[in-house]
Scaffold this active site. Structure first.
Site, PDB file in Angstrom:
ATOM      1  N   HIS A   1       0.491   0.979   0.321  1.00 45.54           N
ATOM      2  CA  HIS A   1       0.890   2.348   0.655  1.00 45.54           C
ATOM      3  C   HIS A   1      -0.122   3.332   0.078  1.00 45.54           C
ATOM      4  O   HIS A   1      -0.976   2.969  -0.742  1.00 45.54           O
ATOM      5  CB  HIS A   1       2.305   2.654   0.137  1.00 45.54           C
ATOM      6  CG  HIS A   1       2.459   2.584  -1.346  1.00 45.54           C
ATOM      7  ND1 HIS A   1       3.145   1.580  -1.995  1.00 45.54           N
ATOM      8  CD2 HIS A   1       2.017   3.409  -2.331  1.00 45.54           C
ATOM      9  CE1 HIS A   1       3.117   1.786  -3.297  1.00 45.54           C
ATOM     10  NE2 HIS A   1       2.430   2.877  -3.532  1.00 45.54           N
TER      11      HIS A   1
HETATM   12  P1  TYD Z   1       7.766  -0.606  -4.208  1.00 44.17           P
HETATM   13  O1  TYD Z   1       7.313   0.797  -3.974  1.00 44.17           O
HETATM   14  O2  TYD Z   1       8.077  -1.444  -3.024  1.00 44.17           O
HETATM   15  O3  TYD Z   1       6.702  -1.343  -5.114  1.00 44.17           O
HETATM   16  P2  TYD Z   1       5.165  -1.670  -4.772  1.00 44.17           P
HETATM   17  O4  TYD Z   1       4.705  -0.635  -3.788  1.00 44.17           O
HETATM   18  O5  TYD Z   1       4.460  -1.590  -6.066  1.00 44.17           O
HETATM   19  O6  TYD Z   1       5.088  -3.042  -4.220  1.00 44.17           O
HETATM   20  O7  TYD Z   1       9.021  -0.517  -5.170  1.00 44.17           O
HETATM   21  C1  TYD Z   1       9.930  -1.566  -5.294  1.00 44.17           C
HETATM   22  C2  TYD Z   1      11.351  -1.004  -5.370  1.00 44.17           C
HETATM   23  O8  TYD Z   1      11.515  -0.234  -6.566  1.00 44.17           O
HETATM   24  C3  TYD Z   1      11.659  -0.098  -4.204  1.00 44.17           C
HETATM   25  O9  TYD Z   1      13.018  -0.366  -3.836  1.00 44.17           O
HETATM   26  C4  TYD Z   1      11.580   1.280  -4.786  1.00 44.17           C
HETATM   27  C5  TYD Z   1      11.936   1.078  -6.238  1.00 44.17           C
HETATM   28  N1  TYD Z   1      11.292   2.016  -7.161  1.00 44.17           N
HETATM   29  C6  TYD Z   1      12.064   2.926  -7.867  1.00 44.17           C
HETATM   30  O10 TYD Z   1      13.288   3.004  -7.700  1.00 44.17           O
HETATM   31  N2  TYD Z   1      11.447   3.750  -8.752  1.00 44.17           N
HETATM   32  C7  TYD Z   1      10.113   3.706  -8.974  1.00 44.17           C
HETATM   33  O11 TYD Z   1       9.587   4.480  -9.796  1.00 44.17           O
HETATM   34  C8  TYD Z   1       9.326   2.757  -8.211  1.00 44.17           C
HETATM   35  C9  TYD Z   1       7.835   2.671  -8.380  1.00 44.17           C
HETATM   36  C10 TYD Z   1       9.960   1.932  -7.318  1.00 44.17           C
END
Ligand code: TYD
Length: 152
Positions: free
Chosen positions: A64
């Site tokens: 992303h």
């Molecule tokens: P995600 O954005 O998919 O992680 P990455 O892009 O690093 O692979 O995040 C995983 C899950 O955690 C998603 O359901 C969103 C949640 N999340 C939060 O609730 N708070 C946060 O600060 C972050 C980074 C993620």
């Protein structure tokens, strides 16, 4: 999209970019210590910290960009590789030291992979969690990136 680009261009810190950076280590005979302060070691006001750890073998994360959020990524334990892309150019940066970091501004696509089993990847972020700040579609990112850099 036009509203987002207008908002970005109106901000003083609108520049879309990434760069490697390093932290000063305070060491003595007891070991090492690194301190990160907002506006000094982190080029923004710090609003959130999150960790990624226990990443399973072969897993890649991220995929992303953000519209506004800026962050500094550091592997405080173990190692991983961060692929960053902006303005049509992609680069892989290995994080393998607690004093080595990457600054990632908004509108930079990023993917993290090749996590060692002991990797603890910390993100120091300029914004609270806000799903609407995410650009999760690569095609959407390419469109934002093209318009940001060409103005068209
Ligand atoms: P995600 O954005 O998919 O992680 P990455 O892009 O690093 O692979 O995040 C995983 C899950 O955690 C998603 O359901 C969103 C949640 N999340 C939060 O609730 N708070 C946060 O600060 C972050 C980074 C993620």
């Amino acid at each position: 999209m036009a509203n987002i680009l207008k908002k970005l261009s109106e901000m003083n810190d609108w520049i879309s970019e990434y760069y490697e950076t390093s932290f000063k280590t305070l060491g003595d005979s007891r070991g090492s210590l690194i301190a990160l302060e907002q506006f000094a070691d982190l080029p923004f006001e710090l609003k959130r910290v999150f960790f990624i750890y226990g990443t399973q073998d072969g897993v890649s994360r991220g995929f992303h960009a953000h519209k506004v959020l800026k962050q500094v990524l550091v592997a405080v334990s173990g190692s991983c590789v961060v692929d960053v892309e902006k303005n049509g150019k992609r680069e892989s940066i290995k994080l393998d030291r607690p004093d080595k970091a990457i600054y990632v501004a908004g509108l930079v696509w990023h993917e993290m992979h090749s996590f060692s089993p002991d990797c603890v990847l910390i993100s120091c972020a300029s914004e609270l969690y806000d799903e609407s700040d995410y650009i999760r579609s690569y095609d959407d990112f390419k469109a934002y990136d093209k318009r940001f850099h060409t103005g068209s």
